[in-house]
Design a protein around this motif. Sequence first.
Motif, PDB file in Angstrom:
ATOM      1  N   LYS A  23       0.714  16.965  -5.079  1.00  0.00           N
ATOM      2  CA  LYS A  23       2.049  17.562  -5.054  1.00  0.00           C
ATOM      3  C   LYS A  23       2.665  17.666  -6.442  1.00  0.00           C
ATOM      4  O   LYS A  23       3.555  18.479  -6.655  1.00  0.00           O
ATOM      5  CB  LYS A  23       2.983  16.740  -4.166  1.00  0.00           C
ATOM      6  N   LYS A  24       2.202  16.835  -7.365  1.00  0.00           N
ATOM      7  CA  LYS A  24       2.761  16.868  -8.718  1.00  0.00           C
ATOM      8  C   LYS A  24       2.347  18.152  -9.406  1.00  0.00           C
ATOM      9  O   LYS A  24       1.190  18.572  -9.338  1.00  0.00           O
ATOM     10  CB  LYS A  24       2.279  15.671  -9.539  1.00  0.00           C
ATOM     11  N   VAL A  31      -3.696  10.442  -2.920  1.00  0.00           N
ATOM     12  CA  VAL A  31      -4.301  11.742  -3.229  1.00  0.00           C
ATOM     13  C   VAL A  31      -3.307  12.863  -2.921  1.00  0.00           C
ATOM     14  O   VAL A  31      -3.140  13.790  -3.720  1.00  0.00           O
ATOM     15  CB  VAL A  31      -5.620  11.933  -2.449  1.00  0.00           C
ATOM     16  N   ARG A  32      -2.631  12.768  -1.781  1.00  0.00           N
ATOM     17  CA  ARG A  32      -1.651  13.799  -1.429  1.00  0.00           C
ATOM     18  C   ARG A  32      -0.493  13.817  -2.425  1.00  0.00           C
ATOM     19  O   ARG A  32      -0.020  14.887  -2.820  1.00  0.00           O
ATOM     20  CB  ARG A  32      -1.130  13.581  -0.004  1.00  0.00           C
ATOM     21  N   ALA A  33      -0.038  12.639  -2.843  1.00  0.00           N
ATOM     22  CA  ALA A  33       1.067  12.559  -3.808  1.00  0.00           C
ATOM     23  C   ALA A  33       0.661  13.176  -5.141  1.00  0.00           C
ATOM     24  O   ALA A  33       1.438  13.903  -5.762  1.00  0.00           O
ATOM     25  CB  ALA A  33       1.496  11.110  -4.009  1.00  0.00           C
ATOM     26  N   ALA A  34      -0.556  12.909  -5.584  1.00  0.00           N
ATOM     27  CA  ALA A  34      -1.028  13.468  -6.857  1.00  0.00           C
ATOM     28  C   ALA A  34      -1.147  14.985  -6.772  1.00  0.00           C
ATOM     29  O   ALA A  34      -0.856  15.694  -7.737  1.00  0.00           O
ATOM     30  CB  ALA A  34      -2.366  12.844  -7.237  1.00  0.00           C
ATOM     31  N   PHE A  49       0.819  -1.203   0.000  1.00  0.00           N
ATOM     32  CA  PHE A  49       0.000   0.000   0.000  1.00  0.00           C
ATOM     33  C   PHE A  49       0.861   1.265   0.000  1.00  0.00           C
ATOM     34  O   PHE A  49       1.919   1.314   0.615  1.00  0.00           O
ATOM     35  CB  PHE A  49      -0.903   0.035   1.230  1.00  0.00           C
ATOM     36  N   LYS A  50       0.362   2.307  -0.662  1.00  0.00           N
ATOM     37  CA  LYS A  50       1.045   3.596  -0.723  1.00  0.00           C
ATOM     38  C   LYS A  50       1.118   4.207   0.676  1.00  0.00           C
ATOM     39  O   LYS A  50       0.174   4.144   1.447  1.00  0.00           O
ATOM     40  CB  LYS A  50       0.285   4.543  -1.664  1.00  0.00           C
ATOM     41  N   ALA A  51       2.257   4.805   0.973  1.00  0.00           N
ATOM     42  CA  ALA A  51       2.470   5.458   2.262  1.00  0.00           C
ATOM     43  C   ALA A  51       3.119   6.818   2.016  1.00  0.00           C
ATOM     44  O   ALA A  51       3.532   7.122   0.895  1.00  0.00           O
ATOM     45  CB  ALA A  51       3.363   4.594   3.149  1.00  0.00           C
ATOM     46  N   ASP A  52       3.189   7.622   3.044  1.00  0.00           N
ATOM     47  CA  ASP A  52       3.888   8.906   2.963  1.00  0.00           C
ATOM     48  C   ASP A  52       4.261   9.343   4.374  1.00  0.00           C
ATOM     49  O   ASP A  52       4.026   8.612   5.340  1.00  0.00           O
ATOM     50  CB  ASP A  52       3.056   9.962   2.229  1.00  0.00           C
ATOM     51  N   GLY A  53       4.854  10.515   4.480  1.00  0.00           N
ATOM     52  CA  GLY A  53       5.292  11.020   5.775  1.00  0.00           C
ATOM     53  C   GLY A  53       4.172  11.137   6.795  1.00  0.00           C
ATOM     54  O   GLY A  53       4.396  10.986   7.992  1.00  0.00           O
ATOM     55  N   GLU A  54       2.966  11.389   6.326  1.00  0.00           N
ATOM     56  CA  GLU A  54       1.834  11.524   7.242  1.00  0.00           C
ATOM     57  C   GLU A  54       1.340  10.187   7.775  1.00  0.00           C
ATOM     58  O   GLU A  54       0.700  10.142   8.822  1.00  0.00           O
ATOM     59  CB  GLU A  54       0.678  12.254   6.556  1.00  0.00           C
TER      60      GLU A  54
END
Length: 121
Positions: A112-113, A107-110, A49-54
Motif C-alpha cells: 500500500k505504501k 506484505v499488504r501494508a508494504a 504481531f502485525k494485523a490489518d482489516g483482513e
Amino acid sequence: MAFDEGLYAWVQEALEPLGSVSMRKMMGGATLYLDGTAFAIFAEDDLWFKADGETDAIWDEAGCERFTYTFKDGRVGTMNYRRAPTDVHDDTDAMQRWANLALQAGVRAAAKKKPTKPKAV
C-alpha cells in the motif's frame, strides 16, 4: 524499555523454516522483520504481531488485544499490532501459524505504501 533477548532467539529459531528474522531496535522496543518484511514488534515486554482489516476478526476471535499507547496529554492511540497468543511462546507450529498471518498483513501494508520518487539531479 527492554525486551527479552531469549524471546527474540526463540522467534528466530521457530521461524527459521519460513525465513530469516532480523530486528531493528527503536523507541525502547524493536521491530521484527521476516526476510525484510515487518511482521511484529517487541514492546511492553511482549511480542505483538502485525494485523490489518483482513485479519482483525481472527485476532479478535483468539482474544488478542490491540496494541495501545498513551500520549503525554493522556490520549490513547492504537497501532495495527496484536498481542501474540500465549501458545507462541512454547509451540513452534503456533509461532509459525501466527507469524505467517502477521507476515501477510506486513506484505499488504508494504504494498500500500507509495514508492518514493527519485530526486531530480
